[in-house]
Design a protein around this motif. Structure first.
Motif, PDB file in Angstrom:
ATOM      1  N   LYS A  35       1.058  -1.261   0.147  1.00  0.00           N
ATOM      2  CA  LYS A  35       0.042   0.118  -0.100  1.00  0.00           C
ATOM      3  C   LYS A  35       0.851   1.387  -0.017  1.00  0.00           C
ATOM      4  N   ASN A  56      -4.597  -2.171   0.910  1.00  0.00           N
ATOM      5  CA  ASN A  56      -5.643  -1.992   2.016  1.00  0.00           C
ATOM      6  C   ASN A  56      -6.736  -1.047   1.147  1.00  0.00           C
ATOM      7  N   ILE A  80      -6.433  -6.262   2.866  1.00  0.00           N
ATOM      8  CA  ILE A  80      -6.342  -6.307   4.206  1.00  0.00           C
ATOM      9  C   ILE A  80      -6.729  -4.991   4.923  1.00  0.00           C
ATOM     10  N   MET A 162      -7.944 -13.045  11.094  1.00  0.00           N
ATOM     11  CA  MET A 162      -7.155 -12.043  11.092  1.00  0.00           C
ATOM     12  C   MET A 162      -7.379 -11.024  12.213  1.00  0.00           C
ATOM     13  N   SER A 195       5.241  -5.506  10.381  1.00  0.00           N
ATOM     14  CA  SER A 195       6.703  -5.071  10.784  1.00  0.00           C
ATOM     15  C   SER A 195       7.278  -5.416  12.015  1.00  0.00           C
ATOM     16  N   ARG A 210       1.854  -9.974   7.727  1.00  0.00           N
ATOM     17  CA  ARG A 210       1.339  -9.033   6.622  1.00  0.00           C
ATOM     18  C   ARG A 210       2.767  -7.946   6.960  1.00  0.00           C
ATOM     19  N   VAL A 211       3.662  -7.830   6.126  1.00  0.00           N
ATOM     20  CA  VAL A 211       4.764  -7.060   6.537  1.00  0.00           C
ATOM     21  C   VAL A 211       4.976  -5.885   5.439  1.00  0.00           C
ATOM     22  N   GLY A 212       4.747  -4.607   5.809  1.00  0.00           N
ATOM     23  CA  GLY A 212       4.962  -3.456   4.607  1.00  0.00           C
ATOM     24  C   GLY A 212       6.172  -2.840   4.833  1.00  0.00           C
ATOM     25  N   SER A 213       6.122  -1.920   6.039  1.00  0.00           N
ATOM     26  CA  SER A 213       7.409  -0.937   6.142  1.00  0.00           C
ATOM     27  C   SER A 213       8.972  -1.428   5.902  1.00  0.00           C
ATOM     28  N   ARG A 219       6.200   4.918   5.037  1.00  0.00           N
ATOM     29  CA  ARG A 219       5.179   5.087   4.148  1.00  0.00           C
ATOM     30  C   ARG A 219       5.112   6.808   4.570  1.00  0.00           C
TER      31      ARG A 219
END
Ligand SMILES: *Cc1c(COP(=O)(O)O)cnc(C)c1O
Length: 219
Positions: A35, A56, A80, A162, A195, A210-213, A219
């Motif tokens: 995202k 998302n 998500i 979840m 994260s 669920r890993v983003g940064s 972000r």
């Protein structure tokens, strides 16, 4: 660190905790949360072999994923973020897994769209483990009844639960609660951990983090 190195680092850490917890490396899936990042940032991660991604917002995902999916086969896209029923048709058309089913209205809209579009999606029920006012997710006490309704009445392919624990609390008890609720529903999949806490989530039985940064940067 470059994005490829950060992906490798996250993958190694997942394998490390899984092994320490006595679990097989392949038993924990990484959902790379892309995202806010555009296709130029996502493509290198696909080129490294990553195939499972999370977004998302339906509209944002529509702007970048049809082309990315066209280019590379085998992409599995997870929704998500919260879903409005007027976006159910678009969500069913684009996503492979919807992780945020949390009320009857949206569950019905998704079931209708799946049959209209003849698509077999997989679903997770989102649980508001911290019972936070502002947060999406079903009340933990209503989870078993809701999952039963989704599966038996609406015939949704619900494969797991979840959660997103409260930001200011140690997440362990929330992960433990989600695992317990899943057992009570006869569900094996647990999408939990981001994260900052994916290693803890794996210790508590996460099958999907669920890993983003930690992969894409801040972000
Ligand atoms: C953004 C998001 C994530 C990833 O968060 P990071 O802290 O960047 O890893 C995970 N789950 C949900 C539901 C999100 O919205």
């Amino acid at each position: 660190m470059e994005i490829e190195a950060r992906l490798e680092d996250v993958t190694q850490r997942i394998a490390g905790v899984a092994e320490k917890a006595g679990r097989e490396t392949g038993s924990v899936n990484l959902v790379a949360v892309s995202k806010t990042f555009d296709a130029d940032m996502i493509q290198p991660v696909i080129d490294c072999g990553q195939r499972i991604f999370g977004e998302n917002r339906v509209q944002e995902a529509q702007g970048k994923w049809p082309a990315l999916k066209e280019k590379t086969g085998g992409i599995e896209l997870h929704l998500i973020g919260p879903l409005q029923s007027n976006k159910a048709a678009d969500a069913v058309a684009l996503f492979d897994v919807i992780e945020t089913v949390d009320r009857e209205k949206i569950a019905r809209a998704l079931a209708d769209e799946c049959s209209k579009q003849a698509k077999a999606l997989r679903f997770y029920v989102q649980v508001n483990t911290g019972m936070e006012q502002q947060k999406a997710g079903i009340d933990p006490r209503e989870t078993v009844a809701f999952v039963t309704m989704c599966r038996d009445v609406l015939k949704l392919n619900v494969e797991g639960l979840m959660c997103i624990p409260p930001a200011d609390e140690y997440p362990g008890p929330h992960f433990a609660l989600l695992a317990k609720l899943a057992r009570g529903c006869g569900l094996e999949k647990l999408s939990m951990g981001m994260s900052g806490d994916f290693e803890t989530a794996i210790e508590f039985g996460a099958t999907s983090v669920r890993v983003g940064s930690a992969i894409f940067g801040t972000r």
